[in-house]
Scaffold this active site. Structure first.
Site, PDB file in Angstrom:
ATOM      1  N   SER A  86       9.667  10.680 -11.864  1.00 50.25           N
ATOM      2  CA  SER A  86       9.962  11.976 -12.048  1.00 50.25           C
ATOM      3  C   SER A  86       9.055  12.897 -12.826  1.00 50.25           C
ATOM      4  O   SER A  86       9.309  14.067 -12.928  1.00 50.25           O
ATOM      5  CB  SER A  86      11.167  12.115 -12.375  1.00 50.25           C
ATOM      6  OG  SER A  86      12.114  11.696 -11.375  1.00 50.25           O
ATOM      7  N   LYS A  89       7.797  16.026 -11.592  1.00 47.22           N
ATOM      8  CA  LYS A  89       8.499  17.097 -11.374  1.00 47.22           C
ATOM      9  C   LYS A  89       7.890  18.246 -12.652  1.00 47.22           C
ATOM     10  O   LYS A  89       8.465  19.466 -12.478  1.00 47.22           O
ATOM     11  CB  LYS A  89      10.061  16.902 -12.125  1.00 47.22           C
ATOM     12  CG  LYS A  89      10.836  16.138 -10.799  1.00 47.22           C
ATOM     13  CD  LYS A  89      12.127  15.743 -11.250  1.00 47.22           C
ATOM     14  CE  LYS A  89      12.871  14.812 -10.123  1.00 47.22           C
ATOM     15  NZ  LYS A  89      14.000  14.168 -10.431  1.00 47.22           N
ATOM     16  N   SER A 141      16.791  15.834 -14.414  1.00 43.18           N
ATOM     17  CA  SER A 141      16.004  15.295 -13.366  1.00 43.18           C
ATOM     18  C   SER A 141      16.757  14.919 -12.109  1.00 43.18           C
ATOM     19  O   SER A 141      16.678  13.949 -11.449  1.00 43.18           O
ATOM     20  CB  SER A 141      15.569  13.869 -14.165  1.00 43.18           C
ATOM     21  OG  SER A 141      14.128  13.500 -13.352  1.00 43.18           O
TER      22      SER A 141
END
Length: 300
Positions: A86, A89, A141
């Protein structure tokens, strides 16, 4: 008493002790024009400050950069291509910001909810601004939030991935390829510690993104009135008082990953650790962040 010429040579050599250790980074550019005047006090202080080597870290890849200058302060396997979970992101956030319309309202579709494991459990038909979704993406997240933003901005998950790759190329991320907005495992999806530090630097320089990544917690109101309090997944925000971001990431393939940032005095640093583990990811990141900003002479 030293002659003037000898004193100047001593001072210049002594000040070189202030330079931080660099691993894998290019040497600083030689300044043009006459050298700056060096005082006796500066030279004596520089001559007595010991160099501090970077601490050992368990992470398989790591890098520390100065986000203002872009200078690399430390690197370990920084160009090894690997999944980054993640942490990508951050690039998703940059692509959303590039639209220039983060207050646009997004209507959640059933396709947005098709992801696991971390979710906000958005419901089809809910409406939220891109700003609110982006804030939650940086703090919690949530993968369904990432999919909703990707579909809204790119028209589809695939269309948004193309936008991510164009953005990465424009930033100079030469060893990365992205297939989705959230970092869940996908064939032919990878990056490096150096590349993600480039994305992190761009995100750090965005006042909006950094204001989100610095939040220890936030609230989110669903369309039906339910309110959730969400805690930031980045534990370093509580462990290091000057930490101000940026993004966590975890998958089986990527291991424990963390991009962290901090500012102390007039110095800032971004730390990337990839393929660490639960026992070491926070310590790895904290040690490197403190080393980069608290070591003797760092304030110079």
């Amino acid at each position: 008493m030293l002659r003037k010429a000898n004193w100047r040579s001593f001072a210049i050599l002594a000040l070189s002790a202030l330079l931080p250790a660099c691993g894998g980074g290019a040497p600083p550019a030689r300044p043009s024009g006459p050298p700056a005047e060096i005082t006796k006090a500066q030279a004596v202080r520089a001559a007595t400050i010991p160099l501090t080597p970077p601490p050992p870290v368990a992470a398989e890849s790591a890098i520390v950069i100065d986000p203002v200058s872009g200078r690399v302060l430390f690197a370990k396997n920084a160009d090894t291509e690997r999944p980054i979970a993640s942490t990508q992101k951050l690039l998703t956030a940059l692509v959303v910001m590039d639209t220039g319309n983060i207050d646009k309202i997004v209507t959640i579709s059933s396709d947005d909810t098709l992801c696991e494991p971390t979710k906000l459990y958005l419901k089809p038909g809910e409406t939220h601004s891109r700003r609110d979704l982006l804030r939650v993406l940086m703090v919690k997240s949530a993968n369904d939030v990432g999919r909703a933003l990707a579909r809204d901005v790119g028209g589809s998950q695939e269309g948004f991935a193309e936008m991510m790759n164009r953005k990465a190329a424009s930033l100079g991320m030469r060893h990365s390829h992205f297939m989705n907005p959230h970092g869940l495992p996908a064939d032919n999806q990878y990056s490096t510690a150096r590349d993600i530090s480039i994305a992190a630097r761009a995100a750090w320089r965005s006042q909006t993104i950094r204001s989100f990544t610095a939040l220890q917690s936030t609230t989110f109101r669903h369309s039906d009135g339910r309110v959730k309090t969400l805690t930031n997944t980045n534990k370093l925000l509580k462990r290091v008082p000057y930490c101000d971001g940026l993004k966590t990431g975890t998958t089986n393939a990527a291991g424990r990953c963390l991009v962290s940032s901090g500012t102390l005095g007039n110095r800032s640093a971004i730390v990337v650790v990839l393929k660490s583990n639960s026992a070491n990811v926070w310590d790895d990141s904290e040690k490197l962040l403190r080393w980069s900003l608290e070591r003797p002479g760092a304030e110079q």
